[in-house]
Design a protein around this motif. Structure first.
Motif, PDB file in Angstrom:
ATOM      1  N   ALA A 102      -5.598 -15.227  -0.529  1.00 55.96           N
ATOM      2  CA  ALA A 102      -6.476 -15.530   0.738  1.00 55.96           C
ATOM      3  C   ALA A 102      -7.635 -16.258   0.243  1.00 55.96           C
ATOM      4  O   ALA A 102      -8.037 -17.235   1.039  1.00 55.96           O
ATOM      5  CB  ALA A 102      -7.082 -14.350   1.178  1.00 55.96           C
TER       6      ALA A 102
ATOM      7  N   GLN B  76      -6.110 -20.102   0.270  1.00 57.11           N
ATOM      8  CA  GLN B  76      -6.121 -20.406   1.624  1.00 57.11           C
ATOM      9  C   GLN B  76      -7.503 -20.871   2.104  1.00 57.11           C
ATOM     10  O   GLN B  76      -7.371 -21.752   3.163  1.00 57.11           O
ATOM     11  CB  GLN B  76      -5.648 -19.145   2.499  1.00 57.11           C
ATOM     12  N   THR B  77      -8.579 -20.013   1.888  1.00 58.26           N
ATOM     13  CA  THR B  77      -9.838 -20.448   2.305  1.00 58.26           C
ATOM     14  C   THR B  77      -9.915 -21.692   1.751  1.00 58.26           C
ATOM     15  O   THR B  77     -10.714 -22.620   2.401  1.00 58.26           O
ATOM     16  CB  THR B  77     -10.922 -19.604   1.639  1.00 58.26           C
TER      17      THR B  77
ATOM     18  N   ALA C 130     -17.418 -17.495   5.289  1.00 56.35           N
ATOM     19  CA  ALA C 130     -17.722 -18.202   3.926  1.00 56.35           C
ATOM     20  C   ALA C 130     -17.539 -19.771   4.167  1.00 56.35           C
ATOM     21  O   ALA C 130     -18.500 -20.358   3.803  1.00 56.35           O
ATOM     22  CB  ALA C 130     -16.532 -17.808   3.064  1.00 56.35           C
ATOM     23  N   LEU C 131     -16.868 -20.295   5.183  1.00 55.58           N
ATOM     24  CA  LEU C 131     -16.411 -21.712   5.400  1.00 55.58           C
ATOM     25  C   LEU C 131     -18.002 -21.919   6.175  1.00 55.58           C
ATOM     26  O   LEU C 131     -18.331 -23.176   6.052  1.00 55.58           O
ATOM     27  CB  LEU C 131     -15.409 -22.021   6.349  1.00 55.58           C
TER      28      LEU C 131
ATOM     29  N   THR D  74     -18.558 -27.732  -5.406  1.00 56.75           N
ATOM     30  CA  THR D  74     -19.036 -27.093  -3.937  1.00 56.75           C
ATOM     31  C   THR D  74     -18.300 -25.684  -3.935  1.00 56.75           C
ATOM     32  O   THR D  74     -17.337 -25.188  -4.493  1.00 56.75           O
ATOM     33  CB  THR D  74     -18.149 -27.846  -2.770  1.00 56.75           C
ATOM     34  N   VAL D  75     -19.158 -24.769  -3.686  1.00 52.37           N
ATOM     35  CA  VAL D  75     -18.826 -23.458  -3.718  1.00 52.37           C
ATOM     36  C   VAL D  75     -18.665 -22.940  -2.087  1.00 52.37           C
ATOM     37  O   VAL D  75     -19.365 -23.065  -1.252  1.00 52.37           O
ATOM     38  CB  VAL D  75     -19.742 -22.432  -4.363  1.00 52.37           C
ATOM     39  N   VAL D  76     -17.548 -22.059  -1.964  1.00 55.26           N
ATOM     40  CA  VAL D  76     -17.403 -21.394  -0.636  1.00 55.26           C
ATOM     41  C   VAL D  76     -17.224 -19.920  -1.355  1.00 55.26           C
ATOM     42  O   VAL D  76     -16.423 -19.519  -1.978  1.00 55.26           O
ATOM     43  CB  VAL D  76     -16.113 -21.738   0.077  1.00 55.26           C
ATOM     44  N   ALA D  77     -18.123 -19.067  -0.766  1.00 53.21           N
ATOM     45  CA  ALA D  77     -18.399 -17.810  -1.158  1.00 53.21           C
ATOM     46  C   ALA D  77     -17.747 -16.764  -0.253  1.00 53.21           C
ATOM     47  O   ALA D  77     -18.353 -16.719   0.762  1.00 53.21           O
ATOM     48  CB  ALA D  77     -19.754 -17.495  -1.902  1.00 53.21           C
ATOM     49  N   LEU D  78     -16.603 -15.921  -0.473  1.00 52.41           N
ATOM     50  CA  LEU D  78     -16.321 -14.918   0.348  1.00 52.41           C
ATOM     51  C   LEU D  78     -17.063 -13.710   0.180  1.00 52.41           C
ATOM     52  O   LEU D  78     -17.716 -13.385  -1.041  1.00 52.41           O
ATOM     53  CB  LEU D  78     -14.855 -14.841   0.020  1.00 52.41           C
TER      54      LEU D  78
ATOM     55  N   GLN E 189      -8.493 -24.273   4.139  1.00 55.77           N
ATOM     56  CA  GLN E 189      -9.055 -24.289   5.409  1.00 55.77           C
ATOM     57  C   GLN E 189     -10.410 -25.361   5.181  1.00 55.77           C
ATOM     58  O   GLN E 189     -10.727 -26.177   6.041  1.00 55.77           O
ATOM     59  CB  GLN E 189      -9.442 -22.979   5.635  1.00 55.77           C
ATOM     60  N   TYR E 190     -10.870 -25.367   3.956  1.00 53.79           N
ATOM     61  CA  TYR E 190     -12.291 -26.044   3.749  1.00 53.79           C
ATOM     62  C   TYR E 190     -11.711 -27.568   3.743  1.00 53.79           C
ATOM     63  O   TYR E 190     -12.309 -28.269   4.389  1.00 53.79           O
ATOM     64  CB  TYR E 190     -12.910 -25.463   2.512  1.00 53.79           C
TER      65      TYR E 190
ATOM     66  N   ASP F  59      -1.758 -19.079   9.389  1.00 54.81           N
ATOM     67  CA  ASP F  59      -1.530 -17.620   9.253  1.00 54.81           C
ATOM     68  C   ASP F  59      -0.086 -17.182   8.569  1.00 54.81           C
ATOM     69  O   ASP F  59      -0.004 -16.215   8.345  1.00 54.81           O
ATOM     70  CB  ASP F  59      -1.376 -17.164  10.732  1.00 54.81           C
TER      71      ASP F  59
ATOM     72  N   ASN G 142     -24.236 -26.931   2.253  1.00 53.18           N
ATOM     73  CA  ASN G 142     -23.795 -28.355   1.668  1.00 53.18           C
ATOM     74  C   ASN G 142     -24.596 -29.436   2.546  1.00 53.18           C
ATOM     75  O   ASN G 142     -24.939 -30.432   2.005  1.00 53.18           O
ATOM     76  CB  ASN G 142     -22.150 -28.384   1.686  1.00 53.18           C
TER      77      ASN G 142
ATOM     78  N   LYS H 178     -10.022 -10.444   7.190  1.00 53.66           N
ATOM     79  CA  LYS H 178      -9.756 -11.724   6.203  1.00 53.66           C
ATOM     80  C   LYS H 178     -10.264 -12.824   6.936  1.00 53.66           C
ATOM     81  O   LYS H 178     -10.878 -13.617   6.456  1.00 53.66           O
ATOM     82  CB  LYS H 178      -8.105 -11.531   5.856  1.00 53.66           C
ATOM     83  N   LYS H 179      -9.669 -12.975   8.402  1.00 53.26           N
ATOM     84  CA  LYS H 179     -10.133 -14.180   8.957  1.00 53.26           C
ATOM     85  C   LYS H 179     -11.531 -14.375   9.290  1.00 53.26           C
ATOM     86  O   LYS H 179     -12.323 -15.412   9.081  1.00 53.26           O
ATOM     87  CB  LYS H 179      -9.559 -14.307  10.316  1.00 53.26           C
TER      88      LYS H 179
ATOM     89  N   ALA I 157     -13.867 -13.044   7.299  1.00 51.20           N
ATOM     90  CA  ALA I 157     -14.311 -13.459   5.903  1.00 51.20           C
ATOM     91  C   ALA I 157     -14.718 -14.882   5.591  1.00 51.20           C
ATOM     92  O   ALA I 157     -15.447 -15.463   5.098  1.00 51.20           O
ATOM     93  CB  ALA I 157     -13.919 -12.359   4.911  1.00 51.20           C
ATOM     94  N   GLN I 158     -13.074 -15.376   5.996  1.00 53.07           N
ATOM     95  CA  GLN I 158     -12.948 -16.719   5.680  1.00 53.07           C
ATOM     96  C   GLN I 158     -13.809 -17.469   6.575  1.00 53.07           C
ATOM     97  O   GLN I 158     -14.577 -18.474   5.754  1.00 53.07           O
ATOM     98  CB  GLN I 158     -11.641 -17.000   5.881  1.00 53.07           C
TER      99      GLN I 158
ATOM    100  N   ARG J 117     -10.919 -28.883   7.074  1.00 52.57           N
ATOM    101  CA  ARG J 117     -12.075 -29.338   7.936  1.00 52.57           C
ATOM    102  C   ARG J 117     -12.865 -30.412   7.255  1.00 52.57           C
ATOM    103  O   ARG J 117     -13.507 -31.141   8.184  1.00 52.57           O
ATOM    104  CB  ARG J 117     -13.125 -27.956   7.823  1.00 52.57           C
ATOM    105  N   LYS J 118     -12.948 -30.638   6.170  1.00 52.43           N
ATOM    106  CA  LYS J 118     -13.534 -31.982   5.703  1.00 52.43           C
ATOM    107  C   LYS J 118     -12.744 -32.972   5.678  1.00 52.43           C
ATOM    108  O   LYS J 118     -13.104 -34.011   5.230  1.00 52.43           O
ATOM    109  CB  LYS J 118     -13.940 -31.560   4.189  1.00 52.43           C
TER     110      LYS J 118
ATOM    111  N   ALA K  29     -20.813 -22.418   3.754  1.00 55.13           N
ATOM    112  CA  ALA K  29     -20.398 -23.446   2.971  1.00 55.13           C
ATOM    113  C   ALA K  29     -20.761 -24.714   3.370  1.00 55.13           C
ATOM    114  O   ALA K  29     -21.515 -25.430   2.995  1.00 55.13           O
ATOM    115  CB  ALA K  29     -19.177 -23.520   2.178  1.00 55.13           C
TER     116      ALA K  29
END
Lengths: 117, 242
Positions: B70, B73-74, A104-105, B58-62, B77-78, B173, A112, A97-98, A100-101, B81-82, A108
């Motif tokens: 999850a 949560q992503t 993705a981040l 804006t797209v964050v693609a898992l 996190q984004y 977490d 961007n 999970k971590k 994958a996240q 960070r921004k 992105a």
């Protein structure tokens, strides 16, 4: 226990033992997990050769049949193994999970950044 | 394109196979807010990501499906960070009425609470859940109310506004990613955070496939009870510096 059964059990135990070592040598099985299986192989051999031990433990537990005792320990062992693996899977799921996240981040962030400049 | 770069909040939308709906959801939000919209595509197999991107999000693609919590949560996190300090989370299917974004945002900005939740059951709208769903909702509402010491009417609502402290918790977490709802409220309280429900209108979900339907409910019920139970077993977290 018949002699034939003793020989068969000992054979199975020894084969398992050798196979586990071979798996570790070929890096198909991590040392981390190998010890449980090596212990199993060893136990099989010990119990096959040393039947009196089984009788003795059975006596300690109130005169259980040796065969029932074997099943009991066998089940206990399998229970332990599956629980251990469930814990591992939980950890791995979390790690995946971590990852994958993070991926993705990261992606992105890159796309961007590009579209802006 | 986000017109106003000065906005300090972000809109987070987890989406799984929402092609055909996501575009409308985003343009609906755009009528009420020009905040950055980040769509977290949760391993969607359709054109969710493309459509969201074309619609200006804006797209964050898992890379594969991780589940609602999850994905959410992503998004947090984004956001962290921004450097965003407030966030709104919404569903992708257009169930949440974007006209409530402002009131949610203003309430969390007020500073009394860390999380503001849009509740279907405080008078606005006429949302009617199915019988089984209703029983579950009532059960968890009562449980959550008891354990948080405040009235909870809609613990499954995914329409929320968060401040920085709550965002950090959602991104951590400790956040229960399986089916976050009633357990999250209890965890918030045990971390010394406050939440408040405000009435919102919700539209019926256009698709039958909800997170809480099909074979999922028995597992959901079990998971939520277990989750809440172990939260109570854990040590209460010391109040961090506010």
């Amino acid at each position: 226990m018949t002699t034939q059964l003793k020989i068969l059990s000992a054979f199975i135990g020894v084969s398992l033992f050798i196979y586990i070592i071979e798996l570790v040598r070929r890096k198909k099985l991590r040392e981390e997990y190998a010890w449980v299986w090596l212990l199993t192989g060893l136990m099989i051999v010990v119990l096959a050769v040393w039947y009196d031990l089984l009788l003795y433990v059975g006596g300690l537990m109130g005169g259980i049949l040796p065969s029932a005792l074997l099943f009991f320990f066998g089940l206990l062992f399998l229970l332990f193994i599956t629980l251990h693996q469930s814990i591992k899977i939980s950890n791995l799921t979390d790690d995946v999970k971590k990852l994958a996240q993070e991926l993705a981040l990261h992606q992105a962030g890159q796309t961007n950044g590009k579209s802006k400049s | 394109m986000p017109a106003s770069p000065a906005t300090d909040f972000i809109i987070i939308i987890p989406a799984f196979n929402e092609a055909g709906r996501i575009r409308e959801t985003i343009s609906g939000i755009r009528r009420f807010s020009d905040a950055l919209i980040v769509v977290v595509s949760d391993g969607s197999h359709d054109r969710t990501a493309e459509e969201a991107s074309q619609a200006g999000a804006t797209v964050v693609a898992l890379p594969f499906n991780l589940g609602y919590g999850a994905a959410l949560q992503t998004g947090y996190q984004y956001a962290l960070r921004k450097g965003y300090v407030y966030a709104i989370q919404m569903d992708a299917d257009g169930q949440h009425d974007p006209s409530y974004i402002t009131v949610l945002m203003n309430t969390v900005r007020g500073g009394d609470v860390d999380v503001v939740i849009g509740s279907r059951f405080l008078g606005e709208g006429d949302y009617q859940p199915t019988a089984i769903k209703k029983i579950g909702m009532v059960f968890f509402s009562i449980l959550a109310s008891l354990l948080t010491g405040q009235k909870v009417t809609d613990p499954t609502s995914g329409f929320q506004a968060l401040n920085l402290r709550a965002m950090q918790f959602y991104a951590s977490d400790d956040y229960p990613v399986d089916f976050p709802d009633a357990d999250v409220l209890i965890m918030l309280r045990r971390r010394g955070m406050m939440f408040r429900e405000i009435p919102v209108k919700m539209h019926p979900s256009p698709k039958k496939k909800s997170m809480h339907s099909g074979t999922v409910p028995p597992y959901y019920l079990f998971k939520m009870i277990l989750s809440i139970f172990v939260i109570l077993l854990r040590k209460k977290y010391p109040q961090e510096e506010a």
